[in-house]
Write an enzyme that holds these catalytic residues in place. Structure first.
Site, PDB file in Angstrom:
ATOM      1  N   SER A 268       1.061  -1.144   0.061  1.00 24.29           N
ATOM      2  CA  SER A 268       0.021   0.009  -0.214  1.00 24.29           C
ATOM      3  C   SER A 268       0.973   1.277  -0.085  1.00 24.29           C
ATOM      4  O   SER A 268       1.749   1.451  -0.938  1.00 24.29           O
ATOM      5  CB  SER A 268      -0.973   0.089   1.075  1.00 24.29           C
TER       6      SER A 268
ATOM      7  N   HIS B 212      -7.986  -4.749  -1.297  1.00 25.33           N
ATOM      8  CA  HIS B 212      -6.847  -3.975  -0.807  1.00 25.33           C
ATOM      9  C   HIS B 212      -6.163  -4.886   0.309  1.00 25.33           C
ATOM     10  O   HIS B 212      -6.682  -4.894   1.378  1.00 25.33           O
ATOM     11  CB  HIS B 212      -7.345  -2.653  -0.322  1.00 25.33           C
TER      12      HIS B 212
ATOM     13  N   ASP C  39      -9.991  -3.189  -6.405  1.00 21.83           N
ATOM     14  CA  ASP C  39      -9.339  -2.596  -5.230  1.00 21.83           C
ATOM     15  C   ASP C  39      -9.874  -1.015  -5.112  1.00 21.83           C
ATOM     16  O   ASP C  39      -9.591  -0.204  -5.925  1.00 21.83           O
ATOM     17  CB  ASP C  39      -7.907  -2.462  -5.205  1.00 21.83           C
TER      18      ASP C  39
END
Length: 406
Positions: free
Chosen positions: A221, A381, A352
């Site tokens: 991320s 995600h 996502d």
């Protein structure tokens, strides 16, 4: 009429056949798509074999079969986690889970940055063993989490343990962002999406202590964005042998817009978790005096409900950006991937909601022969949960890729 030709039997047969083909179509829709250049130049090994140049594409199609094998390159979600939203929520709910795949403990080392900030390095299986073997050639993986995360998240611990127990026996160090993971706060500047100096300092430190070991980077991320930006900044001088990013928000403006939308995921899962973490870090840093010229509206920070408000009032000002637009532009790793000069694999999900695929610079993956993109249809995600009980799919391609390079 024979029983097997009765209307009931025929109906069941038709339903069964229909279910079979529907299941087959669904599994086919879960096939991984790999995007990379066909160019015959690559930074993978920079050598030739009997058949010619070894390229990144060659490595992917011979060593990374979880991504490229026509028979096995699928990420079929756990049956009750078939959407990106469910994948993301479930992964968030079990972030502190400890099971046989992730039950580890670290040994901590503190590192001081140039501006006085403190960053913690969490080592597994431990730094002391490495210090006592300065001539060790075991490869070392440097890992970074996402915003508000740390070495304690389940997917981080599971990845760390898997790499340490792999054939190559990686030593793994998680580079915690300043102000996270109970690290002492010794500088008023917090981490942000584009701050690469902390990771750069950690890489130099680890290399100095372990000059014979090959280093690899893994980012998740926001940590993936920092890692990717760092690779582009370093270009031909990068000290890493290769790198992998998972759910990288290449375009911060796109990701920020998605994260600040009002929906179930943001309102009840993501925003509360991230905001509470950042506000705690800001509160813990109150004993440090800011430059008087930096005028922070404390009430706006205190009452902020969305990440963009904290970024606008705090991160932008304390980091010296003109406004949010400049912060997003200068922090987005999409502007740096052209310069990446080591083997780099990005794993992103098409469903996502936090780092949407529209932010991925697809054309750049076709033009730079050193980089590749694996697109997963249903991963959410930082979910990518498959099988029963759910297991993390992306650990295997990470291990395949970095092992093939080092």
């Amino acid at each position: 009429m024979p029983d097997f030709l009765s209307p009931g039997s025929l109906g069941l047969a038709v339903l069964g056949l229909g279910g079979y083909y529907a299941c087959k179509r669904y599994i086919e829709s879960c096939r991984i798509k790999v995007v990379t250049s066909d160019a015959k130049t690559s930074a993978v090994i920079r050598q030739t074999d009997n058949e010619g140049i070894v390229t990144l594409r060659d490595i992917l199609y011979t060593k990374c079969l979880s991504l490229t094998d026509p028979e096995t390159a699928f990420m079929v979600p756990t049956v009750y986690l078939g959407t990106g939203l469910l994948q993301t929520i479930f992964a968030t709910m079990r972030v502190r889970l400890r099971d046989h795949t992730s039950d580890i403990s670290y040994e901590r080392e503190l590192l001081t940055m140039e501006d006085g900030a403190t960053v913690s390095l969490d080592w597994y299986p431990g730094i002391r063993a490495q210090e006592n073997a300065a001539d060790s050639t075991r490869p070392i993986a440097l890992v970074m989490s996402g915003v508000g995360g740390s070495s304690q998240e389940h997917h981080i611990r599971a990845t760390v343990k898997s790499l340490a127990e792999s054939t190559l026996g990686f030593i793994v160090v998680v580079v915690n962002h300043r102000g996270t993971a109970k690290t002492p706060i010794t500088s008023p500047r917090p981490y942000d999406s584009g701050l690469t100096e902390d990771f750069r300092t950690a890489v130099l430190h680890v290399h100095k202590q372990n000059p014979s070991s090959k280093l690899v980077g893994i980012g998740f991320s926001m940590g993936a964005n920092i890692l990717t930006k760092y690779l582009g900044e370093e270009a031909t001088g990068c000290m890493l042998s290769c790198a992998v990013s998972v759910c990288c928000p290449f375009d911060i403006s796109v990701s920020s817009a998605a994260m600040n939308e009002s929906n179930l995921l943001n309102n009840y899962v993501f925003q509360p978790a991230v905001m509470s973490t950042l506000k705690r870090a800001i509160k813990r840093a109150q004993h440090l005096k800011l430059d008087p010229s930096i005028k922070i509206d404390d009430e706006r920070v205190k009452n902020a409900k969305r990440l963009w408000e904290l970024e606008d009032e705090f991160l932008v000002k304390i980091s010296g950006y003109k406004d949010l637009k400049e912060y997003y532009a200068k922090s987005s790793s999409a502007n740096f991937v052209d310069e990446i000069d080591i083997p780099y694999l990005a794993i992103n999900s098409l469903d996502d909601r936090i780092t949407p695929p529209r932010g991925i610079p697809m054309d750049k993956f076709l033009n730079n022969p050193n980089i590749a993109l694996a697109l997963v249809p249903h991963g959410g995600h930082l979910g990518f949960l498959t099988g029963f009980p759910p297991r993390i799919w992306f650990i295997r391609p990470i291990e395949e890729f970095i092992s093939a390079i080092v």
